[in-house]
Design a protein around this motif. Sequence first.
Motif, mmCIF file in Angstrom:
data_model
loop_
_atom_site.group_PDB
_atom_site.id
_atom_site.type_symbol
_atom_site.label_atom_id
_atom_site.label_comp_id
_atom_site.label_asym_id
_atom_site.label_seq_id
_atom_site.Cartn_x
_atom_site.Cartn_y
_atom_site.Cartn_z
ATOM 1 N N ASN A 65 5.156 -8.901 14.173
ATOM 2 C CA ASN A 65 4.557 -8.240 13.505
ATOM 3 C C ASN A 65 4.897 -8.637 12.879
ATOM 4 O O ASN A 65 3.730 -8.359 11.781
ATOM 5 C CB ASN A 65 4.753 -6.616 14.175
ATOM 6 N N LYS B 12 2.992 -11.213 10.495
ATOM 7 C CA LYS B 12 1.249 -11.284 10.782
ATOM 8 C C LYS B 12 1.099 -10.649 9.719
ATOM 9 O O LYS B 12 0.403 -10.612 8.900
ATOM 10 C CB LYS B 12 0.752 -9.774 11.816
ATOM 11 N N GLU B 13 2.677 -8.996 9.545
ATOM 12 C CA GLU B 13 1.841 -8.217 7.682
ATOM 13 C C GLU B 13 2.488 -9.175 6.621
ATOM 14 O O GLU B 13 1.679 -9.275 6.021
ATOM 15 C CB GLU B 13 2.827 -7.281 7.648
#
Length: 388
Positions: free
Chosen positions: A381, A384-385
């Motif tokens: 995550n 991805k951020e």
Amino acid sequence: MIDANSFELTEEERMVQSTAREFAQREVAPLARKIDHEHYFPKELIPKLGSVGFMGVNAPAAFGGSEMNNVCYAIIIEELARVCASTSVIVSAHNSLCLWPITSFGTDEQKKKYVPKLSSAEWIGCFALSEPGTGSDAARQTCMAVKEDGGWRVNGVKNWITNGPVSDVCVLFTMEDAAAGHKGITAFIVDMKTTSGVSLGKKEEKLGICGSPTSSIIFEDCFLPESQLLGKSGEGFKVAMKTLDGGRCGIAAQAVGIARAALEDSAQYASERKAFGKPIAEHQSIQNYLADMSCSIDAARLLTWSACRRKDAGVPYSRQAAQAKLFASETAMASTVKGVQIHGGYGFVKEFNVERYMRDAKITEIYEGTSEIQRLVIAANLLKEING
Ligand code: CAA
């Protein structure tokens, strides 16, 4: 309770905290040793938990739920876990893993049928994703659902099912199309007591959370009609992942409660127990342990509550839930080990509760995604951020 931190709780959240603490002390604490020593499922607590709204914490009021927010949910689970980790996971698996996906992905008919009875504690719920050969790699389901006229024929085995032996309702994950990988997974709602072809495997003997019943569930030529489909065919993996995001907040809160139990008991013991002419709490090595436990527990609680605030605000929270679960479970393990150490020989015998806390803490690093999986979710995550 030791004063925690400055996270702003609303008036409602504070009220829930004092109700949950009082309930846990009055109703659960007296049974906690029996639950652990006799591997006793506290059936008499279930209706009481229902009557205070703890079995339908987030469920909509229109369907008989308490419609509390997720911070309240974490508070309730922490207070229950402070006195009895087994009770807290019975409540947590029921709320996060069974009720939540039904209220979030179910049809109106399904909500009308299941939510009132689950929220009132007339029925208990479970979640069946893991299999004997499928744990961390949840996409590799082998419990097969084959489409037939009017429904699906299900065959396979689910493993390590919390509440399995006492459940009335199960949220089940199956593979419809293995070639499609995670896009071949389909979720169902199963009436455990009235559906033919459903049976329980042996009840597990566990290291900790001994009063929380766990078993495998066996599906043999089990026919599930269209009415039992949860969400859409082939979208079960997302149902499972979204459900586990919320479940991880519950397990984080459980871990905070177990760690806090170790700290509070150890601080009290250290204030009473004398060595070298003074309470051991006046020795710096013991103070170092207590200080480290206190820092980590406050940090774990803050991570947990802020992941819950994000869920309540409807913003992405998968990374925050995984961070809370990872940090809180490792805090629970480290704090309970220190707690045993502070108690010395008394920490190793069953006369004191701290050995129970240490045994109960271990599972928080394993279920609803191991610590290794939490790190994987956090990193995926995060990247991805950052990279979009
Ligand atoms: N929310 C929504 N969608 C998600 C998601 C999330 N949190 N996580 C992944 N997805 C989606 C992805 O976006 C992707 O979608 P697209 O195909 O549309 O792009 C899809 O799901 C597949 O994602 P990944 O490629 O990341 O999937 P993966 O196969 O690599 O697995 C994993 C990811 C995180 C390792 C997952 O398998 C996992 O969480 N494993 C652990 C399972 C677990 O926690 N098991 C515990 C069982 S419950 C329990 O303990 C029992 C009990 O009773 C207490």
